[in-house]
Design an enzyme around this catalytic site. Structure first.
Site, short mmCIF file in Angstrom:
data_model
loop_
_atom_site.label_atom_id
_atom_site.label_comp_id
_atom_site.label_asym_id
_atom_site.label_seq_id
_atom_site.Cartn_x
_atom_site.Cartn_y
_atom_site.Cartn_z
N ASN A 111 0.85 -1.20 0.00
CA ASN A 111 0.00 0.00 0.00
C ASN A 111 0.89 1.24 0.00
O ASN A 111 2.01 1.20 0.51
CB ASN A 111 -0.88 0.00 1.26
CG ASN A 111 -1.76 1.22 1.37
OD1 ASN A 111 -2.44 1.61 0.41
ND2 ASN A 111 -1.74 1.87 2.52
N HIS A 113 0.93 5.17 1.40
CA HIS A 113 0.25 6.04 2.36
C HIS A 113 0.92 7.41 2.38
O HIS A 113 2.15 7.49 2.39
CB HIS A 113 0.29 5.40 3.76
CG HIS A 113 -0.47 6.17 4.78
ND1 HIS A 113 -1.85 6.07 4.91
CD2 HIS A 113 -0.07 7.07 5.71
CE1 HIS A 113 -2.25 6.88 5.87
NE2 HIS A 113 -1.19 7.50 6.37
N VAL A 149 -4.09 -1.80 10.32
CA VAL A 149 -4.12 -0.78 9.26
C VAL A 149 -2.86 0.11 9.30
O VAL A 149 -2.49 0.63 10.37
CB VAL A 149 -5.39 0.09 9.42
CG1 VAL A 149 -5.39 1.22 8.41
CG2 VAL A 149 -6.63 -0.78 9.23
N GLU A 179 4.99 10.04 -4.19
CA GLU A 179 4.34 8.72 -4.25
C GLU A 179 4.49 8.13 -5.64
O GLU A 179 4.72 6.93 -5.80
CB GLU A 179 2.84 8.84 -3.93
CG GLU A 179 2.52 9.24 -2.51
CD GLU A 179 1.02 9.35 -2.30
OE1 GLU A 179 0.26 8.53 -2.82
OE2 GLU A 179 0.59 10.29 -1.59
C1 GRF Z 1 -2.84 8.78 -2.35
O1 GRF Z 1 -2.58 9.96 -1.65
C2 GRF Z 1 -2.41 7.58 -1.56
O2 GRF Z 1 -1.30 7.82 -0.74
C3 GRF Z 1 -3.61 7.30 -0.69
O3 GRF Z 1 -4.71 7.60 -1.53
C4 GRF Z 1 -4.33 8.53 -2.53
C5 GRF Z 1 -4.67 7.90 -3.85
O4 GRF Z 1 -4.51 8.78 -4.93
N1 GRF Z 1 -3.59 5.95 -0.20
P1 GRF Z 1 -4.68 8.23 -6.42
O5 GRF Z 1 -6.05 7.59 -6.53
O6 GRF Z 1 -3.58 7.25 -6.68
O7 GRF Z 1 -4.58 9.44 -7.29
#
Ligand code: GRF
Length: 209
Positions: A111, A113, A149, A179
């Site tokens: 995941n 985050h 979680v 990210e």
């Molecule tokens: C991101 O900020 C991620 O960290 C969180 O949800 C958001 C998803 O954004 N878990 P996207 O749908 O990938 O644009």
């Protein structure tokens, strides 16, 4: 199977910009994996369109079609297994992952985050919480998914400076840009079998190429 064929499935609930980052990185040859399925619990998730544009099967499992969330996620797990998925990537998936998925993909769900875990885990507003708390540095984390979680072993993290004039939106945007690099990188490391979990620590083997 060559590493280039390492099949992954991506679970989304909305916008899907992290999915897009993975698709773009795989297309550029930066990730030794290919997305074989995109799954959403929401029919209006924009990420489904992103997948379909690339000819990738995009399947929706609406909550109303199942008596329980467990049954819903069991159906998702069956679909992912049917397509031979070896790694499940949660990219903005807004459900807590239950035992049906966890048991089907042991140590094979990750995941992303938007905070430096364990700070600001467990909720959907990590960037807001970071601002409210007054931290000077936040960032993002890619971690293995466990029953607790946002608490599984951490694979990669990236730090992002918090500026005095940041709003929730500006900080979120800067974190999101990180990210988009971090998540494909984690997928690549796992696809190349360079990731080993020892208790809470994730060890990354050096590149042999
Ligand atoms: C991101 O900020 C991620 O960290 C969180 O949800 C958001 C998803 O954004 N878990 P996207 O749908 O990938 O644009």
């Amino acid at each position: 199977m060559t590493v280039e064929q390492f099949p992954i499935g991506v679970l989304i609930s909305g916008r899907g910009s992290n999915l897009q980052a993975i698709l773009d990185a795989t297309e550029r040859g930066e990730v030794a994996a290919r997305v074989v399925a995109v799954i959403s619990n929401r029919e209006d998730a924009f990420g489904l369109e992103r997948a379909r544009c690339r000819g990738i099967p995009a399947v929706t499992f609406p909550r109303r079609d199942y008596a329980t969330r467990q049954e819903q996620q069991a159906a998702m797990a069956a679909e992912l297994q049917r397509r031979g998925v070896r790694l499940v990537v949660l990219a903005g998936f807004d459900q807590v992952v239950g035992t049906a998925l966890l048991r089907s993909f042991p140590n094979a769900i990750i995941n992303v985050h938007p905070s430096l875990l364990p700070a600001f885990g467990g909720g959907l507003h990590a960037q807001r919480e970071a601002l409210d708390h007054g931290v000077k540095v936040s960032g993002c984390t890619v971690h293995f998914v466990s029953q607790d979680v946002d608490a599984g072993p951490i694979i990669l993290q990236a730090a992002v400076e918090v500026r005095d004039d940041d709003t929730e939106e500006s900080l979120s945007n800067r974190i999101l840009a990180r990210e988009h690099r971090l998540l494909p990188r984690a997928v690549d490391l796992i696809a190349r079998n360079r990731v080993r979990v020892e208790g809470r620590r994730v060890l990354i083997a050096p590149n042999q190429d």
